[in-house]
Design an enzyme around this catalytic site. Structure first.
Site, PDB file in Angstrom:
ATOM      1  N   HIS A 183      16.409  29.949 -23.189  1.00 36.22           N
ATOM      2  CA  HIS A 183      16.734  30.562 -24.253  1.00 36.22           C
ATOM      3  C   HIS A 183      16.239  32.034 -24.202  1.00 36.22           C
ATOM      4  O   HIS A 183      15.959  32.651 -25.375  1.00 36.22           O
ATOM      5  CB  HIS A 183      16.583  29.947 -25.310  1.00 36.22           C
ATOM      6  CG  HIS A 183      17.522  30.240 -26.689  1.00 36.22           C
ATOM      7  ND1 HIS A 183      18.527  28.950 -26.973  1.00 36.22           N
ATOM      8  CD2 HIS A 183      17.854  31.272 -27.454  1.00 36.22           C
ATOM      9  CE1 HIS A 183      19.296  29.566 -27.863  1.00 36.22           C
ATOM     10  NE2 HIS A 183      18.855  30.823 -28.107  1.00 36.22           N
TER      11      HIS A 183
ATOM     12  N   ASP B  41      20.013  31.916 -16.397  1.00 35.01           N
ATOM     13  CA  ASP B  41      19.649  33.008 -17.034  1.00 35.01           C
ATOM     14  C   ASP B  41      18.494  33.272 -17.500  1.00 35.01           C
ATOM     15  O   ASP B  41      17.621  32.283 -17.535  1.00 35.01           O
ATOM     16  CB  ASP B  41      20.713  33.531 -18.439  1.00 35.01           C
ATOM     17  CG  ASP B  41      20.253  32.579 -19.510  1.00 35.01           C
ATOM     18  OD1 ASP B  41      19.249  31.986 -19.900  1.00 35.01           O
ATOM     19  OD2 ASP B  41      21.407  32.241 -20.311  1.00 35.01           O
TER      20      ASP B  41
ATOM     21  N   TYR C 149      26.514  26.315 -30.594  1.00 33.81           N
ATOM     22  CA  TYR C 149      25.647  25.526 -31.076  1.00 33.81           C
ATOM     23  C   TYR C 149      26.328  24.074 -32.006  1.00 33.81           C
ATOM     24  O   TYR C 149      26.913  24.176 -32.947  1.00 33.81           O
ATOM     25  CB  TYR C 149      24.715  26.208 -32.259  1.00 33.81           C
ATOM     26  CG  TYR C 149      23.857  27.250 -31.750  1.00 33.81           C
ATOM     27  CD1 TYR C 149      22.568  26.987 -31.006  1.00 33.81           C
ATOM     28  CD2 TYR C 149      23.940  28.628 -32.203  1.00 33.81           C
ATOM     29  CE1 TYR C 149      21.877  27.957 -30.608  1.00 33.81           C
ATOM     30  CE2 TYR C 149      23.347  29.666 -31.538  1.00 33.81           C
ATOM     31  CZ  TYR C 149      22.130  29.368 -30.905  1.00 33.81           C
ATOM     32  OH  TYR C 149      21.523  30.533 -30.241  1.00 33.81           O
TER      33      TYR C 149
ATOM     34  N   ALA D 220      22.982  37.327 -29.838  1.00 31.60           N
ATOM     35  CA  ALA D 220      23.419  37.482 -31.233  1.00 31.60           C
ATOM     36  C   ALA D 220      23.739  39.024 -31.696  1.00 31.60           C
ATOM     37  O   ALA D 220      22.600  39.850 -31.363  1.00 31.60           O
ATOM     38  CB  ALA D 220      22.588  36.766 -32.041  1.00 31.60           C
TER      39      ALA D 220
ATOM     40  N   VAL E  29      16.394  38.131 -15.391  1.00 30.21           N
ATOM     41  CA  VAL E  29      17.106  38.806 -14.451  1.00 30.21           C
ATOM     42  C   VAL E  29      17.372  40.415 -14.744  1.00 30.21           C
ATOM     43  O   VAL E  29      17.807  40.810 -15.979  1.00 30.21           O
ATOM     44  CB  VAL E  29      18.555  38.253 -14.080  1.00 30.21           C
ATOM     45  CG1 VAL E  29      19.375  39.215 -13.225  1.00 30.21           C
ATOM     46  CG2 VAL E  29      18.647  36.714 -13.938  1.00 30.21           C
TER      47      VAL E  29
ATOM     48  N   SER F  70      18.099  27.532 -18.303  1.00 33.88           N
ATOM     49  CA  SER F  70      17.793  28.512 -19.181  1.00 33.88           C
ATOM     50  C   SER F  70      16.786  28.013 -20.149  1.00 33.88           C
ATOM     51  O   SER F  70      16.801  26.993 -20.579  1.00 33.88           O
ATOM     52  CB  SER F  70      18.948  28.932 -20.258  1.00 33.88           C
ATOM     53  OG  SER F  70      18.831  29.887 -21.096  1.00 33.88           O
TER      54      SER F  70
END
Length: 354
Positions: A247, A278, A129, A74, A281, A245
């Site tokens: 988040h 994700d 979202y 974001a 990494v 993920s």
């Protein structure tokens, strides 16, 4: 990579640095995402190599892309004046998918336009979202389609906003004057200025996904899947991909590291759609481990933001190029010529044997 992170830390206002660097609760999951890669080792094969390698990946809306993509993060303008535009140009120039999102400080149409400055046919996905008001979700989908996005990424691990300890301590609950979640601007019943105004829907269910799928011609990937049964349901409901993920450790601080969930999710999907990952990494060898355990590509979030904060577009390009080059080097050392040559039998727990 570490040098860019350190430069970003020194450059950014501490409150803004904490917003990017921080996670939920006591930040146990945030730390474990990176530690997870240290628990695994690659077991190379020999005398199987090639002087040239093809590291391209085929993903929904991106038939030929780097195996490293830019995960949604974001408010890029909080760390650099060019914000998402710089990130978009860098990702396109490096041949990587960019996932821009609902919480971008640049409208999606301008993000795609910036990507097209660097490449004629860039792959830009829009992270969504689900909103409690279905007409708002539909409007966001239309904005992504009209902008030229090639896929949607529906975030499903955020029924409510995560409790970010650093932000609460710093009193960082609203965007500074002059910044906004531009994709929310002008939509009914929404406000673009408060961090917590980004739409979350605690009542979202599988039928809501079905409605989103019916309302768009774009491929839809689900992001935030950790349980293999949810991965099966995603495929059954028509998802074009699944993203493993948590988040980035910013939602529930009691879940496993994303990498530890990848093998079971990949097994449940069984090759029917691409599985991505994700979280944590940080090096090209991490990408190789993720691909060996079943991912088609790996997303990076915070490293991209550190590159942006430190050197703008150039910094983002440095991050993506380094990861791609490190991955190619690791693939060669493992005896591979293409991504599919990395297989689960080539990954062992540290201290274990084949």
């Amino acid at each position: 990579m570490r040098a860019l992170h350190e430069t970003a830390r020194k450059t950014l206002d501490p409150v803004r640095y904490d917003y990017v660097a921080g996670g939920a609760g006591e930040e146990r999951v945030l730390a474990d995402n990176e530690r997870a890669f240290d628990r695994y080792a690659l077991l190379p094969r020999v005398l199987r190599g090639s002087g040239t390698r093809d590291t391209s990946a085929a993903l929904p809306g991106a038939p030929r892309t780097a195996p490293v993509l830019v995960a949604p993060t974001a408010f890029h303008r909080l760390v650099h004046r060019d914000g998402e535009r710089a990130t978009a140009r860098a990702a396109a120039a490096e041949g990587a998918v960019l996932v821009t999102g609902t919480a971008a400080t640049t409208a999606v149409r301008d993000v795609v336009a910036a990507a097209r400055e660097a490449a004629p046919d860039p792959a830009v996905w829009f992270q969504l979202y689900p909103h409690p008001r279905r007409e708002v979700t539909a409007a966001l989908v239309r904005r992504a389609e009209d902008a030229g996005c090639t896929a949607l990424v529906v975030t499903v691990d955020s029924p409510v906003f995560g409790r970010h300890t650093r932000d609460l301590r710093n009193g960082f609950t609203d965007l500074p004057p002059g910044y906004a979640a531009e994709n929310m601007r002008g939509l009914p019943g929404t406000g673009p200025d408060a961090l917590t105004d980004i739409p979350m829907s605690p009542a979202a269910r599988w039928p809501d996904l079905t409605e989103t799928l019916r309302g768009t011609s774009l491929p839809v990937l689900l992001k935030g899947v950790l349980h293999p049964d949810d991965a099966r349901l995603a495929v059954e409901h028509g998802a074009a991909g699944v993203i493993v993920s948590n988040h980035g450790g910013r939602q529930c601080d009691a879940v496993p590291a994303a990498l530890d969930c990848l093998p079971a999710v990949a097994g449940a999907v069984a090759g029917r759609v691409p599985v991505l990952l994700d979280g944590g990494v940080r090096r090209g060898s991490d990408v190789a481990v993720a691909l060996a355990l079943g991912a088609a590509a790996a997303g990076v979030g915070r490293p991209v933001v550190w590159g942006l904060a430190a050197e703008g577009e150039t910094g983002v390009r440095r991050v993506l190029a380094a990861l791609r080059e490190e991955y190619d080097h690791t693939l060669a050392l493992c005896g591979g010529r293409r991504n599919a040559d990395l297989t689960a039998d080539m990954v062992v727990r540290k201290g274990g044997t084949w």
